[in-house]
Enzyme design. Structure first.
Site, PDB file in Angstrom:
ATOM      1  N   HIS A 437       0.848  -1.198   0.000  1.00 48.95           N
ATOM      2  CA  HIS A 437       0.000   0.000   0.000  1.00 48.95           C
ATOM      3  C   HIS A 437       0.882   1.246   0.000  1.00 48.95           C
ATOM      4  O   HIS A 437       1.521   1.570   1.002  1.00 48.95           O
ATOM      5  CB  HIS A 437      -0.921  -0.013   1.235  1.00 48.95           C
ATOM      6  CG  HIS A 437      -1.803   1.197   1.324  1.00 48.95           C
ATOM      7  ND1 HIS A 437      -2.235   1.700   2.530  1.00 48.95           N
ATOM      8  CD2 HIS A 437      -2.281   2.028   0.356  1.00 48.95           C
ATOM      9  CE1 HIS A 437      -2.966   2.785   2.293  1.00 48.95           C
ATOM     10  NE2 HIS A 437      -2.999   3.004   0.989  1.00 48.95           N
ATOM     11  N   GLU A 449       2.818   0.496   3.445  1.00 45.75           N
ATOM     12  CA  GLU A 449       2.295  -0.551   4.319  1.00 45.75           C
ATOM     13  C   GLU A 449       2.441  -1.878   3.578  1.00 45.75           C
ATOM     14  O   GLU A 449       1.973  -2.011   2.440  1.00 45.75           O
ATOM     15  CB  GLU A 449       0.827  -0.288   4.666  1.00 45.75           C
ATOM     16  CG  GLU A 449       0.607   0.784   5.716  1.00 45.75           C
ATOM     17  CD  GLU A 449      -0.876   0.989   6.029  1.00 45.75           C
ATOM     18  OE1 GLU A 449      -1.228   1.223   7.196  1.00 45.75           O
ATOM     19  OE2 GLU A 449      -1.696   0.915   5.070  1.00 45.75           O
ATOM     20  N   ASN A 487      -5.342   3.868   7.162  1.00 47.18           N
ATOM     21  CA  ASN A 487      -6.673   4.320   6.710  1.00 47.18           C
ATOM     22  C   ASN A 487      -7.770   3.925   7.680  1.00 47.18           C
ATOM     23  O   ASN A 487      -8.756   4.645   7.840  1.00 47.18           O
ATOM     24  CB  ASN A 487      -6.948   3.775   5.307  1.00 47.18           C
ATOM     25  CG  ASN A 487      -6.194   4.579   4.266  1.00 47.18           C
ATOM     26  OD1 ASN A 487      -5.669   5.650   4.570  1.00 47.18           O
ATOM     27  ND2 ASN A 487      -6.124   4.070   3.049  1.00 47.18           N
TER      28      ASN A 487
END
Ligand code: T1G
Length: 703
Positions: A437, A449, A487
Site C-alpha cells: 500500500h 504498508e 486508513n
C-alpha cells in the site's frame, strides 16, 4: 576498508586501541555499526590520549575510525540515562587542550559529536565521499560538545547557522570550502591517519587550536535566521535555541560553552526531544519483523497494472530506484496518460536534483515499457496492481495474473482498504500474494504498508520489505482489516472531526486547531486534496453494513452530490481559485442545513477541545488495531502516522503521544465523551488495562 596492520595495536578497551609508529601514534575507534560516541568510546579515547601524552616520544597523535564511518554522533541510546564521565564536551576540550598535536581523519557520515571531536582536534583530513553534519536539531537538541562555538570559528556565523539549524549533512567538498576540514585525501582511514601525522611531524601540515581562531560577528545572519525560523519552524523548540547558542560564539570559548550547555539542557528537557528521538528509532524499529530472516526473492523487473495517479507514481518510484518497469493499461489513451505522468514525475526529480537529464532519458528509453495486454507481465518478478478500488475488478485481474505470471513472481495489490485475503483467494498461489500500500504521491511519500494476508509466505513479506529499502521507503507490516493500519485509524478519527463539525465547529476551525497541533494539514484540507469522491465511494460501500447505532454525518456526501470533490473540482470544503483558498460558503450552508435537519444546536469548540477529541479518537482506534494484532507494536503505528499521514514528528506519533497524555487521562476523556455517544466512544480493553496497571505503550515496543 581495513589493511593488515590495522588489526594490530594495543587495546585500551573493546572499542579503542592505539598503535605506535615511532614518534607517531594512531588511535583507532571500532564501535560498530556507526562508531557512536558511547561511554566506552569516550573513556577509551580519553585514556588513549592520556597514555600517549605520558610517553615523551609521542610527537603526533592521529585519530581514525574503523568500519563504515568515523563517529556518527553521541550514542543516542544513552540519552535520558544518567550521563557517565567523561562527557563528550569535556573530551572535546581535553583534545583541544592537548599539547601533542591531534589529527582527526573523517570518513563515512561524520555527524554530531563526531564532527565536534574533529572540530576540537588540531587538523582535519577527510576521505573523498565523506559527509559531515550537525543533525542534532533533527533530534530536538543542539550540538552540545562545542559545535555551536567551534563551527562558527572555522566556517563563519552564516555557514555555521545553516549547518546547525538545517541539520543537513554537507558533502566533503563543501565542508572544505567552508573550512570545516583542512584537506581531502584518498586512501584507507588508517593509512591517511599515518600520512597526516607524518605530514605534521615534517612540518608540512600546520596544526592549530580552533578556540584561538577569531571570527567575524555577523548580527545580520543571526537576525535573518531568527526571522526565517519564526516563519518556517514556529512550533519547534530547538532550532531557535541553536541560533541563541551560535549568537554567543563571539565570547571566549569557555563562556560560550557554558551557555551552549545551558541551552542544550533546556532542549534535553523539552518533550520535543523525546518525540523526535522516538521518531528516529521508529524509522529503524519497524524493519524488525517476524519474517526478517526469510530470504527476499530477487526482483529485477516490475510490472505495474494501471497508469493512473497511483500506478504512474509507483512506476516512477521503481524506475528511480533502478528497476525495469512494464506498465499496462486497458488502452493506448490510458498508457499515454500514464507515461505522461511518469515523464512529469521524472522532470520533477530532475528539478529537485535527484536525477540527471541523462538519467531521465535512460529511464524513458531503456527502463520503461508499456503494454495494453497483461501477458506482457509474464516475466515480471513482481507485479503491482494499482487499479481503482473495486473488489470484483481486482479479483478478476488476480485471476488472470494467476494464469500468466511466472512461478515465484510476487503478486501485490496497492489496495488502500480491501481484503487482501479475498484477493489472494482469487489465485491458486495465495502464498505469493501481498498488499503493498503506497501513499500518494507514490514516488515521494516515504511510507509503504506491507499487508500480510493469512497465506502470504515469509519470503514474499521479506521481498516487500527489501523492495521498500531499495525504493528508500519506510515499510510497516500490517495485518488485514478494512483500511489496514493507517486508513482504518484515519476513517475513525475523521468521524470525530465530522461530529464536531455537525455540533458547531467549522471545517476551518477544525483544520486550524489540527495544524496548530503540528499536522501539515487539517482533516478537511486533506479530504479536499485527496478528493471527496474517494470517501464518498467508501461511504456508499459501507452503507449496507453501517451499524444502526453509528452516528452518520452526511455533509461530505451532500457536497459531493453537487459535483464538488475538492481541489480537483475547484471546490469542496474550501474554494480553490486564482484568488487563493478560502472556506466555501456553500459548503457552510450545507452544514447549517444538515444541523437544522438533525435538530442540532451548534456550540463552540475551543482549539484545545478539538485537538483533544481528534487525538483521543486516533489513539482509541489505534489501540484496537494493536489489540487485534493488525500492527505488531505501538511504534509501527507511530511510523505509519509520522511517514504517511503528516503526524508532527516532534510529537513522536499517536502512541508516543498517548504515553505523554497517560492511559488514565485518555480513559477519563473517553468516558466523558461517551456521555454524548456511547457507541463511538468506547474504552478499549488494552487502554483500560494500561490505565489500571500504570503501563505504557512504550513498554510494549520492547516486547
Ligand atoms: N547512536 C546510537 N545508535 C545509532 C546512532 C547513534 N548516534 N546512529 C545510528 N545508530 C544505529 C541505528 O539505530 C541502527 O541500529 C544502526 O546504527 C545503523 O543505523 C553532543 C548529543 C549514521 C547516517 O543524529 O543519521 O551527537 O536499527 O540504520 O541508514 O552534539 O544512522 O541496526 O539497531 O540509520 O546507514 C547526532 C544519527 C547524535 C546521526 C547511518 N548524530 N544517525 O545511516 O544506518 S546527537 C545523529 C544517522 C549528538 C552531540 C549530540 C544514521 C547514519 P539498528 P542506520 P544508515
Amino acid at each position: 576498508m581495513q589493511s593488515g596492520s590495522e588489526r594490530g595495536g594495543t587495546a585500551i578497551n573493546d572499542v579503542v586501541s592505539i598503535e605506535r609508529q615511532g614518534p607517531l601514534a594512531l588511535i583507532a575507534l571500532d564501535n560498530p555499526p556507526v562508531n557512536a560516541a558511547s561511554h566506552a568510546v569516550r573513556s577509551g579515547l580519553w585514556q588513549a590520549i592520556e597514555a600517549l601524552q605520558a610517553q615523551p616520544d609521542t610527537r603526533v597523535i592521529a585519530l581514525y575510525g574503523r568500519g563504515r564511518t568515523f563517529i556518527a554522533g553521541a550514542d543516542i541510546r544513552e540519552f535520558g540515562k544518567p550521563p557517565k564521565d567523561p562527557w563528550l564536551p569535556d573530551l572535546c576540550n581535553f583534545i583541544e587542550d592537548c599539547e601533542t598535536p591531534v589529527v582527526c581523519v573523517l570518513h563515512g557520515t561524520t555527524l554530531g559529536g563526531g564532527l565536534e571531536v574533529a572540530l576540537a582536534s588540531h587538523l582535519r583530513v577527510a576521505l573523498p565521499g565523506t559527509r559531515v553534519g550537525l543533525p542534532e536539531v533533527t533530534l530536538g537538541i543542539l550540538p552540545g560538545a562545542g559545535g555551536t562555538q567551534r563551527a562558527p570559528r572555522l566556517a563563519g556565523v552564516g555557514a555555521a547557522l545553516d549547518l546547525i539549524t538545517s541539520g543537513k549533512p554537507l558533502p566533503v567538498e563543501k565542508a572544505l570550502e567552508h573550512g570545516l576540514i583542512d584537506r581531502i585525501e584518498d586512501g584507507l582511514p588508517r593509512d591517511v591517519a599515518l600520512r597526516a601525522a607524518r605530514a605534521v611531524l615534517d612540518g608540512h601540515d600546520r596544526t592549530r587550536r580552533t578556540r584561538d581562531i577569531a571570527h567575524e560577528p555577523d548580527a545580520e545572519a543571526l537576525e535573518a535566521m531568527r526571522a526565517k525560523l519564526k516563519k518556517t519552524q514556529p512550533l519547534l523548540f530547538s532550532p531557535h535555541k541553536c541560533v541563541d547558542a551560535v549568537a554567543v560564539s563571539q565570547l571566549p570559548l569557555s563562556e560560550g560553552l557554558k551557555e551552549e550547555r545551558r541551552l542544550f539542557n533546556e532542549c534535553m528537557d523539552s518533550p520535543q526531544r523525546a518525540g523526535l528521538i522516538h521518531a528516529f528509532f521508529a524509522e529503524r524499529a519497524v524493519a524488525k519483523i517476524p519474517e526478517a530472516s526469510a530470504k527476499p526473492r530477487d526482483i529485477q523487473n516490475i510490472g505495474v497494472i494501471g497508469g493512473g495517479t497511483m500506478g504512474s507514481g509507483i512506476a516512477t518510484a521503481a524506475l528511480l530506484a533502478g528497476f525495469s518497469v512494464t506498465m499496462t493499461e486497458r488502452d493506448q489513451a490510458g498508457l499515454d496518460r500514464g507515461t505522461a505522468t511518469i515523464g512529469k514525475n521524472l522532470e520533477g526529480a530532475v528539478k529537485r536534483g535527484k536525477l540527471s537529464t541523462e538519467g531521465r532519458d535512460e529511464i524513458l528509453s531503456a527502463k520503461l515499457s508499456t503494454a495494453t495486454e497483461l501477458d506482457a507481465l509474464a516475466d515480471a518478478d513482481l507485479i503491482i496492481e494499482a487499479v481503482f478500488e473495486d473488489m470484483d475488478v481486482k479479483k478478476d485481474i488476480f485471476g488472470t495474473l494467476d494464469k500468466i505470471a511466472k512461478p515465484g513472481a510476487v503478486l501485490a495489490s496497492n489496495t488502500s482498504y480491501l481484503d487482501v485475503n479475498e484477493i489472494a483467494a482469487a489465485t491458486g498461489r495465495p502464498e505469493d500474494v501481498i498488499g503493498l500500500h503506497f501513499f500518494s504521491p507514490a514516488h515521494i511519500m516515504r511510507l509503504m504498508e506491507v499487508v500480510v494476508a493469512e497465506k502470504t509466505s515469509a519470503d514474499a513479506v521479506a521481498t516487500g520489505f527489501a523492495l521498500a529499502k531499495k525504493l528508500k521507503k519506510i515499510a510497516v507490516r500490517s495485518g488485514v482489516c478494512d483500511g489496514f493500519i493507517g486508513n482504518r485509524i484515519m476513517t475513525f478519527y475523521k468521524k470525530a472531526a465530522d461530529y464536531m463539525m455537525m455540533d458547531g465547529a467549522s471545517p476551518e476551525e477544525i483544520d486550524r486547531a489540527i495544524t496548530g497541533f503540528g499536522f501539515a494539514m487539517g482533516p478537511y484540507q486533506v479530504a479536499d486534496l485527496a478528493g471527496l469522491d474517494i470517501s464518498w465511494a467508501a461511504n456508499k460501500r459501507r452503507a449496507a453494513t453501517r451499524p444502526a447505532e453509528e452516528r452518520y454525518i452526511p455533509i461530505a456526501d451532500e457536497i459531493c452530490e453537487k459535483g464538488w470533490f475538492g481541489r480537483k473540482t475547484g471546490q469542496g470544503f474550501y474554494i480553490y481559485d486564482t484568488d487563493g483558498t478560502r472556506p466555501n460558503p456553500e459548503a457552510l450552508a450545507i452544514i447549517d442545513e444538515e444541523r437544522a435537519k438533525a435538530g442540532v444546536i451548534p456550540r463552540t469548540f475551543s482549539g484545545d477541545e478539538i485537538v483533544s477529541r481528534f487525538v483521543t479518537a486516533m489513539i482509541l482506534e489505534a489501540t484496537r488495531v494493536l489489540e487485534e494484532g493488525i500492527a505488531l507494536r505501538p511504534v509501527d503505528i507511530d511510523a505509519v502516522f509520522l511517514f504517511g499521514y503528516g503526524f508532527p514528528r516532534f510529537r513522536g506519533g499517536p502512541m508516543h503521544t498517548a504515553d505523554q497524555i497517560g492511559a488514565a487521562e485518555l480513559v477519563r476523556r473517553i468516558e466523558i465523551y461517551a456521555q454524548e455517544d456511547s457507541y463511538y466512544w468506547q474504552v478499549p480493553t488494552l487502554l483500560r488495562k494500561l490505565a489500571e496497571g500504570g503501563g505504557t505503550f512504550a513498554e510494549m515496543n520492547e516486547n
